[in-house]
Design a protein around this motif. Structure first.
Motif, PDB file in Angstrom:
ATOM      1  N   SER A  26      -2.522   2.389   6.172  1.00 51.64           N
ATOM      2  CA  SER A  26      -3.414   2.208   7.314  1.00 51.64           C
ATOM      3  C   SER A  26      -3.116   3.282   8.356  1.00 51.64           C
ATOM      4  CB  SER A  26      -3.177   0.843   7.954  1.00 51.64           C
ATOM      5  OG  SER A  26      -3.330  -0.176   7.009  1.00 51.64           O
TER       6      SER A  26
ATOM      7  N   ARG B  37      -6.501   3.829  -2.029  1.00 56.58           N
ATOM      8  CA  ARG B  37      -5.660   2.623  -1.918  1.00 56.58           C
ATOM      9  C   ARG B  37      -5.502   1.970  -3.290  1.00 56.58           C
ATOM     10  NH1 ARG B  37      -7.512  -1.954   0.751  1.00 56.58           N
ATOM     11  NH2 ARG B  37      -5.440  -2.776   0.379  1.00 56.58           N
TER      12      ARG B  37
ATOM     13  N   VAL C  10       5.499  19.778   8.202  1.00 54.42           N
ATOM     14  CA  VAL C  10       5.881  18.478   7.651  1.00 54.42           C
ATOM     15  C   VAL C  10       5.385  17.367   8.576  1.00 54.42           C
ATOM     16  CG1 VAL C  10       7.790  16.986   6.958  1.00 54.42           C
ATOM     17  CG2 VAL C  10       7.917  19.435   6.527  1.00 54.42           C
ATOM     18  N   CYS C  11       4.551  16.503   8.044  1.00 56.28           N
ATOM     19  CA  CYS C  11       4.098  15.336   8.806  1.00 56.28           C
ATOM     20  C   CYS C  11       5.176  14.277   8.645  1.00 56.28           C
ATOM     21  CB  CYS C  11       2.759  14.838   8.270  1.00 56.28           C
ATOM     22  SG  CYS C  11       1.440  16.015   8.559  1.00 56.28           S
ATOM     23  N   TRP C  12       5.815  13.922   9.733  1.00 57.84           N
ATOM     24  CA  TRP C  12       7.025  13.102   9.637  1.00 57.84           C
ATOM     25  C   TRP C  12       6.850  11.688  10.138  1.00 57.84           C
ATOM     26  CZ3 TRP C  12       8.073  11.793  14.647  1.00 57.84           C
ATOM     27  CH2 TRP C  12       7.538  12.646  15.633  1.00 57.84           C
ATOM     28  N   LYS C  13       5.688  11.387  10.723  1.00 59.83           N
ATOM     29  CA  LYS C  13       5.517  10.076  11.354  1.00 59.83           C
ATOM     30  C   LYS C  13       4.492   9.277  10.546  1.00 59.83           C
ATOM     31  CE  LYS C  13       5.062   8.709  16.201  1.00 59.83           C
ATOM     32  NZ  LYS C  13       4.841   9.268  17.539  1.00 59.83           N
ATOM     33  N   SER C  14       4.822   8.019  10.264  1.00 56.43           N
ATOM     34  CA  SER C  14       3.881   7.235   9.461  1.00 56.43           C
ATOM     35  C   SER C  14       2.624   6.900  10.252  1.00 56.43           C
ATOM     36  CB  SER C  14       4.552   5.935   9.017  1.00 56.43           C
ATOM     37  OG  SER C  14       3.580   5.104   8.417  1.00 56.43           O
ATOM     38  N   SER C  15       1.494   6.978   9.575  1.00 53.41           N
ATOM     39  CA  SER C  15       0.232   6.703  10.284  1.00 53.41           C
ATOM     40  C   SER C  15       0.094   5.235  10.654  1.00 53.41           C
ATOM     41  CB  SER C  15      -0.972   7.181   9.464  1.00 53.41           C
ATOM     42  OG  SER C  15      -1.159   6.384   8.325  1.00 53.41           O
ATOM     43  N   ILE C  16       0.997   4.374  10.175  1.00 53.21           N
ATOM     44  CA  ILE C  16       0.900   2.987  10.643  1.00 53.21           C
ATOM     45  C   ILE C  16       1.265   2.891  12.130  1.00 53.21           C
ATOM     46  CG2 ILE C  16       1.178   1.804   8.417  1.00 53.21           C
ATOM     47  CD1 ILE C  16       4.072   1.354   9.076  1.00 53.21           C
ATOM     48  N   GLN C  17       1.730   3.998  12.690  1.00 57.15           N
ATOM     49  CA  GLN C  17       1.949   4.036  14.142  1.00 57.15           C
ATOM     50  C   GLN C  17       0.728   4.583  14.876  1.00 57.15           C
ATOM     51  OE1 GLN C  17       5.971   5.491  15.318  1.00 57.15           O
ATOM     52  NE2 GLN C  17       6.266   5.598  13.099  1.00 57.15           N
ATOM     53  N   PHE C  18      -0.337   4.866  14.144  1.00 57.32           N
ATOM     54  CA  PHE C  18      -1.565   5.369  14.782  1.00 57.32           C
ATOM     55  C   PHE C  18      -2.660   4.316  14.616  1.00 57.32           C
ATOM     56  CE2 PHE C  18      -5.536   7.562  15.238  1.00 57.32           C
ATOM     57  CZ  PHE C  18      -5.304   8.399  16.314  1.00 57.32           C
TER      58      PHE C  18
ATOM     59  N   THR D  49      -6.134   2.464  14.673  1.00 59.19           N
ATOM     60  CA  THR D  49      -7.543   2.877  14.618  1.00 59.19           C
ATOM     61  C   THR D  49      -8.474   1.718  14.975  1.00 59.19           C
ATOM     62  OG1 THR D  49      -7.531   2.359  12.257  1.00 59.19           O
ATOM     63  CG2 THR D  49      -7.173   4.667  12.857  1.00 59.19           C
TER      64      THR D  49
ATOM     65  N   PHE E 271      -6.115  -2.065  12.969  1.00 60.66           N
ATOM     66  CA  PHE E 271      -6.567  -0.987  12.092  1.00 60.66           C
ATOM     67  C   PHE E 271      -8.026  -1.108  11.688  1.00 60.66           C
ATOM     68  CE2 PHE E 271      -1.939  -0.983  11.495  1.00 60.66           C
ATOM     69  CZ  PHE E 271      -1.697   0.337  11.829  1.00 60.66           C
TER      70      PHE E 271
ATOM     71  N   HIS F 274      -5.003   5.978   8.716  1.00 63.96           N
ATOM     72  CA  HIS F 274      -5.630   7.259   8.354  1.00 63.96           C
ATOM     73  C   HIS F 274      -6.923   7.389   9.152  1.00 63.96           C
ATOM     74  CE1 HIS F 274      -8.710   5.244   6.040  1.00 63.96           C
ATOM     75  NE2 HIS F 274      -7.772   4.526   5.412  1.00 63.96           N
TER      76      HIS F 274
ATOM     77  N   ALA G  67     -11.457   6.331   0.700  1.00 65.02           N
ATOM     78  CA  ALA G  67     -10.199   5.726   1.179  1.00 65.02           C
ATOM     79  C   ALA G  67      -9.876   4.467   0.365  1.00 65.02           C
ATOM     80  CB  ALA G  67     -10.298   5.403   2.667  1.00 65.02           C
ATOM     81  N   THR G  68     -10.887   3.651   0.068  1.00 66.34           N
ATOM     82  CA  THR G  68     -10.663   2.478  -0.793  1.00 66.34           C
ATOM     83  C   THR G  68     -10.160   2.922  -2.165  1.00 66.34           C
ATOM     84  OG1 THR G  68     -12.412   1.237   0.329  1.00 66.34           O
ATOM     85  CG2 THR G  68     -11.781   0.472  -1.873  1.00 66.34           C
TER      86      THR G  68
ATOM     87  N   PRO H 117     -11.213  -0.212   3.202  1.00 62.53           N
ATOM     88  CA  PRO H 117     -10.754   1.184   3.143  1.00 62.53           C
ATOM     89  C   PRO H 117      -9.523   1.427   4.006  1.00 62.53           C
ATOM     90  CG  PRO H 117     -13.090   1.067   3.793  1.00 62.53           C
ATOM     91  CD  PRO H 117     -12.552  -0.327   3.834  1.00 62.53           C
ATOM     92  N   ASP H 118      -9.267   0.534   4.945  1.00 56.24           N
ATOM     93  CA  ASP H 118      -8.200   0.748   5.906  1.00 56.24           C
ATOM     94  C   ASP H 118      -6.966  -0.124   5.675  1.00 56.24           C
ATOM     95  OD1 ASP H 118      -9.246   2.829   7.765  1.00 56.24           O
ATOM     96  OD2 ASP H 118     -10.955   1.481   7.578  1.00 56.24           O
ATOM     97  N   GLY H 119      -6.966  -0.880   4.605  1.00 56.28           N
ATOM     98  CA  GLY H 119      -5.806  -1.733   4.344  1.00 56.28           C
ATOM     99  C   GLY H 119      -5.557  -2.665   5.514  1.00 56.28           C
ATOM    100  N   ALA H 120      -6.639  -3.118   6.146  1.00 56.64           N
ATOM    101  CA  ALA H 120      -6.498  -3.907   7.373  1.00 56.64           C
ATOM    102  C   ALA H 120      -6.581  -5.415   7.124  1.00 56.64           C
ATOM    103  CB  ALA H 120      -7.563  -3.485   8.392  1.00 56.64           C
TER     104      ALA H 120
ATOM    105  N   CYS I 274     -15.467   4.338   4.591  1.00 58.45           N
ATOM    106  CA  CYS I 274     -15.249   5.460   3.662  1.00 58.45           C
ATOM    107  C   CYS I 274     -14.752   4.937   2.304  1.00 58.45           C
ATOM    108  CB  CYS I 274     -14.207   6.398   4.261  1.00 58.45           C
ATOM    109  SG  CYS I 274     -13.678   7.718   3.175  1.00 58.45           S
TER     110      CYS I 274
ATOM    111  N   ASP J 213       0.841  -1.195   0.000  1.00 57.61           N
ATOM    112  CA  ASP J 213       0.000   0.000   0.000  1.00 57.61           C
ATOM    113  C   ASP J 213       0.877   1.246   0.000  1.00 57.61           C
ATOM    114  OD1 ASP J 213      -2.731  -0.703  -0.027  1.00 57.61           O
ATOM    115  OD2 ASP J 213      -2.643  -1.370   2.049  1.00 57.61           O
TER     116      ASP J 213
ATOM    117  N   PRO K 210       1.391  14.675  13.813  1.00 54.37           N
ATOM    118  CA  PRO K 210       2.536  14.582  12.897  1.00 54.37           C
ATOM    119  C   PRO K 210       2.456  13.387  11.943  1.00 54.37           C
ATOM    120  CG  PRO K 210       3.107  13.532  14.967  1.00 54.37           C
ATOM    121  CD  PRO K 210       1.656  13.961  15.084  1.00 54.37           C
ATOM    122  N   TYR K 211       1.258  12.810  11.799  1.00 54.50           N
ATOM    123  CA  TYR K 211       1.150  11.561  11.033  1.00 54.50           C
ATOM    124  C   TYR K 211       0.871  11.814   9.553  1.00 54.50           C
ATOM    125  CZ  TYR K 211       0.763   9.435  15.635  1.00 54.50           C
ATOM    126  OH  TYR K 211       1.004   9.043  16.924  1.00 54.50           O
ATOM    127  N   THR K 212       1.428  10.945   8.719  1.00 60.16           N
ATOM    128  CA  THR K 212       1.093  10.968   7.304  1.00 60.16           C
ATOM    129  C   THR K 212       0.740   9.553   6.858  1.00 60.16           C
ATOM    130  OG1 THR K 212       1.871  11.335   5.048  1.00 60.16           O
ATOM    131  CG2 THR K 212       3.559  10.755   6.676  1.00 60.16           C
TER     132      THR K 212
END
Ligand SMILES: Cc1ncc(C[n+]2csc(CCOP(=O)(O)OP(=O)(O)O)c2C)c(N)n1
Ligand code: SF4
Ligand SMILES: [Mg+2]
Lengths: 320, 92
Positions: A21, A36, B16-24, B26, B71, A23, A32-33, B52-55, A29, A17, A63-65
């Motif tokens: 994941s 992806r 600048v968003c510097w942290k990957s959301s895979i560390q967040f 859901t 996720f 987001h 989002a699909t 939608p969440d790649g889970a 949603c 991906d 700070p997330y992307t």
């Protein structure tokens, strides 16, 4: 003009991906699909620029992307202007020998508010200048991120916070603007519509839009359970029903030549398979009022508008 | 400009968003959890594509899919789209 890229579900599932994941999009949603799947279509180094809107917000909460590629957001109205600048800069860097890659592709992403309404000037200018980029419109049919206001992409009869169904009006009074036809009128090499249930068609079209030299426009149908007041589990089903009812037909226009894509062509050849619009409308709270005695007649009006638009499209595709 | 302020070349040009959301994670959003019937599942991978969440991940080495409940938001798209009804959404 296009490579003959063929792929299986397994190959797509194995590709990592690039829209990640974690987001913060609502459960269910479809935009989002869509992101992806589109990011599975890239062919190499790619830069994405995103207009303000749900997909920008949910993927860049500091700070997330959620982006595994270079990504930039500046403002609501200018995704296409950003893309123009990025593409021009890449051209110069390549000329100066500072980029060795054969291609660095540019994708602009925006919602319906950011495309039909506030972003159309930047978009029209960018494609008129002939910049080589893919513009992806994910169409959830209202300004969702700010609380479900109607846009030029909201369909007739839909209740939104600025076109509320009640005793005075039956939801939005105007029709959906034919944005993809407006883009074909710009005489650009590639315009297409897509819907995530038809994932293979969507990924193929995204790749074609990336490969084509010059501007490409991809209009993707993207159900939003929050704004459509629909069951989150039904988002992909709605993206199928919109095609099966001919509310959102799938087609592409290559150098201005329209042709139906398979899921819609099947319905053109066997019209008895076309579903009544009520089957699509009844799953959504934004159309709930159309199933009350006061506004019941409007579902017939929506059927009439849908049929008229479908016939016009068939004529453009030389299928009548 | 005071002596403490940075000049324009020294400040970041934008946020600048510097942290990957895979560390967040859901996964704690969910009310319903997908439960898969391993007998019924044909490994068609449609759920992997539509999530939608790649889970949901395809694990080639196992020849099987895996749900990442860290996720999964419990939307139920996978259960709704499964062609053989192998997924059930259960109240957590
Ligand atoms: C110039 C400007 N006007 C208004 C806003 C507020 N705003 C932020 S997101 C948004 C709605 C975006 O709608 P759309 O493009 O359809 O994307 P969606 O949120 O539906 O995905 C608005 C109005 C803004 N950010 N900038
Ligand atoms: S409001 Fe709609 S488009 Fe926005 S994140 Fe939620 S489901 Fe997605
Ligand atoms: Mg929108």
């Amino acid at each position: 003009m296009f490579s003959e890229w063929k792929f299986t579900a397994k190959e797509i599932a194995e590709k990592p991906d690039l829209f990640l994941s974690g987001h913060r999009a609502c459960a269910g949603c479809a935009p989002a699909t869509v992101l992806r799947l589109i990011m599975k279509a890239v062919r190499g180094p790619t830069i994405v620029t995103n207009a303000t809107g749900c997909m920008e917000v949910v993927s860049s909460i500091y700070p997330y992307t959620s982006w595994a590629v270079p990504w930039i957001h500046t403002a609501f109205e200018n995704a296409a202007a950003n893309a123009s600048g990025i593409e021009s800069a890449l051209k110069i860097l390549k000329k100066k020998g500072k980029i060795k890659h054969e291609h660095v592709d540019v994708i602009a992403l925006a919602g319906d508010g950011g495309t039909y309404d506030i972003g159309i000037q930047a978009l029209s200018g960018a494609v008129e200048r002939g910049h080589d980029f893919l513009y992806v419109l994910y169409d959830n049919e209202a300004y969702m991120n700010t609380g479900i206001q109607r846009s030029g992409g909201t369909p007739f009869g839909a209740s939104t916070t600025t076109s509320p169904a009640g005793t005075v009006i039956p939801g939005k009074l105007q029709n959906k603007k034919p944005i993809a036809d407006i883009m074909v009128a710009h005489e650009i090499p590639y315009v297409a519509t897509a819907s995530p249930f038809y994932w293979r068609d969507l990924i193929t079209k995204a790749r074609k839009g990336i490969e084509v030299d010059g501007p490409a426009f991809l209009h993707v149908f993207a159900p939003c359970p929050r704004g459509w007041r629909s069951d989150p589990a039904k988002s992909i089903e709605l993206s199928r029903l919109a095609v099966e009812t001919c509310i959102f037909p799938l087609w592409e226009a290559i150098n201005g030549e329209y042709q139906l894509s398979t899921p819609s062509k099947v319905l053109a050849l066997a019209p008895q398979k076309k579903k009544p619009v009520r089957e699509y409308l009844k799953l959504q709270g934004r159309f709930r009022h159309l199933f009350t005695p006061k506004f019941e007649k409007l579902t017939e009006e929506i059927q009439r508008i849908t049929d008229e638009r479908w016939q016009r499209l068939l004529r453009k595709c030389g299928m009548t | 400009m005071t002596s403490q302020e940075k000049n324009w070349k020294e400040i970041s040009p934008a946020g600048v968003c510097w942290k990957s959301s895979i560390q967040f994670l859901t996964g704690d959003w969910k009310t319903y959890t997908p439960v898969r019937d391993l007998e019924k599942c044909t490994r068609c991978l449609l759920c992997v594509l539509f999530c939608p969440d790649g889970a949901i991940h395809w694990k080639p080495e196992k020849g099987d899919i895996e749900f990442d409940l860290n996720f999964c938001k419990g939307c139920g798209i996978c259960a709704n789209e499964c062609p053989v009804n192998a997924i059930e959404m259960r109240l957590e």
